[in-house]
Design a protein around this motif. Structure first.
Motif, PDB file in Angstrom:
ATOM      1  N   LEU A 122       1.339  -0.769  -0.151  1.00  0.00           N
ATOM      2  CA  LEU A 122      -0.217  -0.041  -0.080  1.00  0.00           C
ATOM      3  C   LEU A 122       1.404   1.521  -0.257  1.00  0.00           C
ATOM      4  O   LEU A 122       2.041   1.530   0.659  1.00  0.00           O
ATOM      5  CB  LEU A 122      -0.680  -0.243   1.324  1.00  0.00           C
ATOM      6  CG  LEU A 122      -1.695   1.032   1.491  1.00  0.00           C
ATOM      7  CD1 LEU A 122      -3.021   1.345   0.228  1.00  0.00           C
ATOM      8  CD2 LEU A 122      -2.102   0.629   2.477  1.00  0.00           C
ATOM      9  N   TYR A 123       0.155   2.206  -0.648  1.00  0.00           N
ATOM     10  CA  TYR A 123       1.779   3.182  -1.470  1.00  0.00           C
ATOM     11  C   TYR A 123       1.027   4.778  -1.345  1.00  0.00           C
ATOM     12  O   TYR A 123      -0.210   4.732  -2.269  1.00  0.00           O
ATOM     13  CB  TYR A 123       2.948   2.819  -1.853  1.00  0.00           C
ATOM     14  CG  TYR A 123       2.585   2.722  -3.530  1.00  0.00           C
ATOM     15  CD1 TYR A 123       2.462   3.826  -4.439  1.00  0.00           C
ATOM     16  CD2 TYR A 123       1.775   1.818  -3.674  1.00  0.00           C
ATOM     17  CE1 TYR A 123       1.472   3.614  -5.243  1.00  0.00           C
ATOM     18  CE2 TYR A 123       1.039   1.117  -5.292  1.00  0.00           C
ATOM     19  CZ  TYR A 123       1.345   2.475  -6.299  1.00  0.00           C
ATOM     20  OH  TYR A 123       1.378   2.260  -7.116  1.00  0.00           O
ATOM     21  N   ALA A 145       5.630   4.271  -6.292  1.00  0.00           N
ATOM     22  CA  ALA A 145       5.326   3.211  -6.932  1.00  0.00           C
ATOM     23  C   ALA A 145       6.287   2.362  -7.962  1.00  0.00           C
ATOM     24  O   ALA A 145       6.053   0.899  -7.649  1.00  0.00           O
ATOM     25  CB  ALA A 145       4.069   4.305  -7.954  1.00  0.00           C
ATOM     26  N   ARG A 146       7.654   3.037  -8.659  1.00  0.00           N
ATOM     27  CA  ARG A 146       8.041   1.506  -8.945  1.00  0.00           C
ATOM     28  C   ARG A 146       9.316   1.008  -7.760  1.00  0.00           C
ATOM     29  O   ARG A 146       9.441  -0.078  -7.970  1.00  0.00           O
ATOM     30  CB  ARG A 146       9.643   2.634  -9.601  1.00  0.00           C
ATOM     31  CG  ARG A 146       9.099   2.998 -10.887  1.00  0.00           C
ATOM     32  CD  ARG A 146      10.385   3.757 -11.272  1.00  0.00           C
ATOM     33  NE  ARG A 146       9.790   4.727 -13.026  1.00  0.00           N
ATOM     34  CZ  ARG A 146      10.360   4.850 -13.357  1.00  0.00           C
ATOM     35  NH1 ARG A 146      11.270   4.198 -14.101  1.00  0.00           N
ATOM     36  NH2 ARG A 146      10.088   4.991 -14.714  1.00  0.00           N
ATOM     37  N   LEU A 147       9.379   1.550  -6.259  1.00  0.00           N
ATOM     38  CA  LEU A 147       9.753   0.818  -5.137  1.00  0.00           C
ATOM     39  C   LEU A 147       8.248  -0.429  -4.539  1.00  0.00           C
ATOM     40  O   LEU A 147       9.272  -1.875  -4.849  1.00  0.00           O
ATOM     41  CB  LEU A 147       9.606   1.778  -4.254  1.00  0.00           C
ATOM     42  CG  LEU A 147      11.404   2.162  -4.182  1.00  0.00           C
ATOM     43  CD1 LEU A 147      11.505   3.556  -2.761  1.00  0.00           C
ATOM     44  CD2 LEU A 147      12.298   1.417  -3.535  1.00  0.00           C
ATOM     45  N   ALA A 148       7.467   0.244  -5.467  1.00  0.00           N
ATOM     46  CA  ALA A 148       6.213  -0.493  -5.108  1.00  0.00           C
ATOM     47  C   ALA A 148       6.109  -2.165  -5.991  1.00  0.00           C
ATOM     48  O   ALA A 148       5.749  -2.930  -4.919  1.00  0.00           O
ATOM     49  CB  ALA A 148       4.888  -0.467  -5.043  1.00  0.00           C
ATOM     50  N   SER A 165       1.865 -13.792  -2.928  1.00  0.00           N
ATOM     51  CA  SER A 165       1.281 -12.749  -4.071  1.00  0.00           C
ATOM     52  C   SER A 165       1.268 -11.669  -2.773  1.00  0.00           C
ATOM     53  O   SER A 165       1.059 -11.662  -1.972  1.00  0.00           O
ATOM     54  CB  SER A 165       0.179 -13.144  -4.483  1.00  0.00           C
ATOM     55  OG  SER A 165      -0.758 -13.199  -4.691  1.00  0.00           O
ATOM     56  N   ALA A 166       1.533 -10.619  -4.267  1.00  0.00           N
ATOM     57  CA  ALA A 166       1.140  -9.713  -3.987  1.00  0.00           C
ATOM     58  C   ALA A 166       0.330  -8.311  -4.081  1.00  0.00           C
ATOM     59  O   ALA A 166      -0.572  -8.924  -5.064  1.00  0.00           O
ATOM     60  CB  ALA A 166       2.193  -8.374  -3.941  1.00  0.00           C
ATOM     61  N   ARG A 167      -0.653  -8.127  -3.473  1.00  0.00           N
ATOM     62  CA  ARG A 167      -2.301  -6.967  -4.227  1.00  0.00           C
ATOM     63  C   ARG A 167      -1.236  -5.340  -3.753  1.00  0.00           C
ATOM     64  O   ARG A 167      -0.728  -4.856  -2.869  1.00  0.00           O
ATOM     65  CB  ARG A 167      -3.180  -7.431  -2.816  1.00  0.00           C
ATOM     66  CG  ARG A 167      -4.874  -6.297  -3.163  1.00  0.00           C
ATOM     67  CD  ARG A 167      -5.267  -6.660  -1.886  1.00  0.00           C
ATOM     68  NE  ARG A 167      -5.780  -8.179  -1.945  1.00  0.00           N
ATOM     69  CZ  ARG A 167      -7.081  -8.718  -1.704  1.00  0.00           C
ATOM     70  NH1 ARG A 167      -8.375  -7.697  -0.464  1.00  0.00           N
ATOM     71  NH2 ARG A 167      -7.027 -10.076  -1.296  1.00  0.00           N
ATOM     72  N   GLU A 196      -4.795   6.173 -13.518  1.00  0.00           N
ATOM     73  CA  GLU A 196      -3.838   4.914 -13.787  1.00  0.00           C
ATOM     74  C   GLU A 196      -3.157   4.324 -12.348  1.00  0.00           C
ATOM     75  O   GLU A 196      -3.317   5.019 -11.001  1.00  0.00           O
ATOM     76  CB  GLU A 196      -2.052   5.366 -14.537  1.00  0.00           C
ATOM     77  CG  GLU A 196      -2.198   6.812 -14.605  1.00  0.00           C
ATOM     78  CD  GLU A 196      -1.401   7.196 -14.260  1.00  0.00           C
ATOM     79  OE1 GLU A 196      -0.312   6.761 -15.623  1.00  0.00           O
ATOM     80  OE2 GLU A 196      -0.333   8.531 -14.473  1.00  0.00           O
ATOM     81  N   GLY A 197      -2.798   2.626 -12.099  1.00  0.00           N
ATOM     82  CA  GLY A 197      -1.739   2.363 -11.611  1.00  0.00           C
ATOM     83  C   GLY A 197      -2.866   1.694 -10.594  1.00  0.00           C
ATOM     84  O   GLY A 197      -3.687   1.443 -11.276  1.00  0.00           O
ATOM     85  N   ALA A 198      -2.043   1.422  -9.653  1.00  0.00           N
ATOM     86  CA  ALA A 198      -2.977   0.368  -8.171  1.00  0.00           C
ATOM     87  C   ALA A 198      -4.671   1.054  -7.992  1.00  0.00           C
ATOM     88  O   ALA A 198      -4.537   2.476  -7.546  1.00  0.00           O
ATOM     89  CB  ALA A 198      -2.250   0.638  -7.066  1.00  0.00           C
TER      90      ALA A 198
END
Length: 199
Positions: A7-8, A16-19, A33-35, A56-58
């Motif tokens: 979550l970020y 976002a890139r780190l995530a 797995s990741a959510r 856009e994005g998560a």
């Protein structure tokens, strides 16, 4: 399959890139797995409701994401040595989850991005850990058994993954930053497996 919530909040793209790298690391642990989820921005005056899904994005986080996750990795850019307002606003709204123990005994970790090497990375990471401790999370960091932690000339700390964006706010991660972010993801996932905290 057990999922770890990554979550970020990201404004310039670095977090976002780190995530995404942390999510890759989580996926490298068998059976995990990741959510990926994000929080909406915070504004001083709201004129209209934000859309239910970002353009856009998560997707935006929902209460069930916290209930269903086996672990949590929380990320924010640094704002004056602290987490950004959207993440703080989200955390401040988790009274019901705190009272019901939604996150108790779940492994958790943190990550951040700053413009400069000494722009408050470690204080931000530590400040993000405080509310997680109040929620009963088990804090996971990056130990010095990760060799890159001792040699990196960019981001990365024992308190969590990080990125140095520079004056131009470059979201591109260095090889060390990406590797350390993946290592953090693997460590949280491996801790979930060892503890058997999947509900």
């Amino acid at each position: 399959m057990p999922e770890i919530l990554v979550l970020y909040y990201s404004r310039g793209g670095s977090v976002a890139r780190l995530a995404r790298q942390i999510a890759r690391g989580i996926g490298e642990v068998e059976g995990m797995s990741a959510r990926l989820r994000t929080v909406p921005p915070v504004v001083a005056a709201t004129q209209q409701a934000l859309p239910p899904v970002p353009e856009e994005g998560a997707p935006y986080v929902q209460a069930r994401d916290l209930e269903e996750c086996a672990g949590l990795v929380l990320g924010s850019p640094t704002r004056f040595g602290n987490m950004a307002a959207p993440i703080k606003h989200f955390i401040d709204g988790l009274g019901a989850e705190w009272a019901s123990g939604t996150l108790v005994d779940k492994p958790a970790a943190v990550f951040t991005s700053t413009a400069t090497m000494h722009g408050g990375q470690e204080s931000t990471l530590l400040s993000m850990q405080l509310p997680l401790l109040h929620h009963g999370c088990l804090i996971v960091g990056i130990p010095f058994t990760e060799p890159l932690l001792s040699t990196t000339r960019s981001g990365g700390s024992p308190y969590g993954a990080s990125h140095v964006a520079g004056g131009g706010d470059d979201p591109q991660l260095s090889d060390d930053e990406a590797a350390l972010a993946r290592a953090l993801g693997r460590r949280v996932a491996a801790t979930v497996c060892r503890l058997g905290t999947v509900r």
